[in-house]
Design an enzyme around this catalytic site. Structure first.
Site, mmCIF file in Angstrom:
data_model
loop_
_atom_site.group_PDB
_atom_site.id
_atom_site.type_symbol
_atom_site.label_atom_id
_atom_site.label_comp_id
_atom_site.label_asym_id
_atom_site.label_seq_id
_atom_site.Cartn_x
_atom_site.Cartn_y
_atom_site.Cartn_z
ATOM 1 N N CYS A 73 0.826 -1.197 0.000
ATOM 2 C CA CYS A 73 0.000 0.000 0.000
ATOM 3 C C CYS A 73 0.856 1.241 0.000
ATOM 4 O O CYS A 73 1.796 1.348 0.777
ATOM 5 C CB CYS A 73 -0.902 -0.002 1.232
ATOM 6 S SG CYS A 73 -1.951 1.452 1.357
ATOM 7 N N GLY A 74 0.506 2.200 -0.847
ATOM 8 C CA GLY A 74 1.284 3.419 -0.924
ATOM 9 C C GLY A 74 0.681 4.601 -0.223
ATOM 10 O O GLY A 74 1.330 5.614 -0.024
#
Length: 292
Positions: free
Chosen positions: A124-125
């Site tokens: 996840c960014g």
């Protein structure tokens, strides 16, 4: 053993062709490492991300660019490993899993330190941000007017060049990669990580530490799909062309179009799909062919 790998004993099960049952064997296997990295800004804990150890300073510098904190080498005064603290507040030995970033003049210190201080997984960014508006930061660089042009044949070959250069993937089979290329197909920088967002941050961090931002005239080739977060990271680094071996998401296409970025998906050697700003990709016409 390289920094990003470790060994584990595994039991292999193989079915024998044309026979009932299977055979088992025990052997050592090489696995990509995944460890937490605490990021501090000016001594204050800010975020924890899961990553493959290696190129950690690049990762932190790129993450700061992706979060809109810095956009130039001079805005980052220093990076250093430091010891963490246990649950009782006692200082632990340096595990190389804590980095303190000291900001320089011109940096934009984050104002949401408490909101951002959460564990970000390697998949996840944008985990931990409070809203989509916080993610859609205005980049200091423009990509719409970048004059880069790239031959479609060169663009289609970039995934193969990327794959051939993935030393960690060759050993583990378990990491993503990002590669920064010139319009002529020259590989400038490659980074690998269990998280595809981390691989891109490592590329951007390398660039800012080398005083190369904005990354005008370059192409970012990534393994996997093109998500909104990857387009955002490329945009904040001033990268005009982003190509992925898989599909983009709808938000990725929307952001690329709004930013004037060329977004390419399904880039797999013999074909590719250009979703936005196709004028940057030079496609040679087939002799005798007519437009549909």
């Amino acid at each position: 053993m390289a920094t990003g790998m470790t060994r584990h004993r595994v039991t292999r099960v193989r079915w024998n062709e044309g026979a009932d049952g299977a055979t088992t064997s025990t052997r050592e296997d090489i696995v990509a490492r995944e460890e937490p990295l605490e990021i501090r800004i000016d001594g204050t804990s800010w975020s924890v991300t899961m990553r493959t150890p290696g190129d950690d300073f690049d990762l932190v510098a790129g993450f700061l660019v992706s979060e809109g904190v810095i956009a130039a080498r001079d805005e980052l005064a220093s990076l250093r490993y430091c010891a963490g603290f246990d649950e009782f507040g006692r200082r632990e030995e340096n595990t190389y899993n804590v980095i303190d970033a000291v900001l320089g003049r011109g940096a934009v210190p984050p104002t949401d330190a408490h909101a951002r201080h959460s564990t970000t997984t390697s998949a996840c960014g944008i985990c931990g941000t409070t809203s989509i508006e916080a993610v859609s930061k205005q980049s200091r660089f423009e990509v719409a007017d970048d004059g880069i042009r790239i031959d479609a044949g060169i663009l289609a070959r970039l995934p193969d060049v990327l794959r051939e250069s993935q030393a960690l993937f060759d050993r583990t089979g378990g990491v993503h990669a990002a590669g920064l290329f010139t319009a002529e197909g020259e590989l400038l920088c490659l980074r690998e990580d269990v998280g595809r967002h981390n691989a891109v941050d490592k590329i951007v961090g390398w660039a800012v530490r080398e005083d190369r931002l904005p990354l005008s005239g370059t192409v970012l080739q990534v393994s996997g799909r093109a998500s909104f977060e990857l387009v955002q990271k490329a945009r904040l680094a001033g990268i005009p062309v982003l190509a992925a071996v898989s599909a983009p998401s709808s938000l990725a296409v929307d952001l690329a179009a709004a930013s004037g970025m060329t977004l390419v998906g399904f880039s797999r050697g013999a074909s590719l799909a250009i979703y936005t700003c196709p004028e940057r990709v030079l496609v040679p016409a087939v002799a005798g062919a007519t437009a549909p």
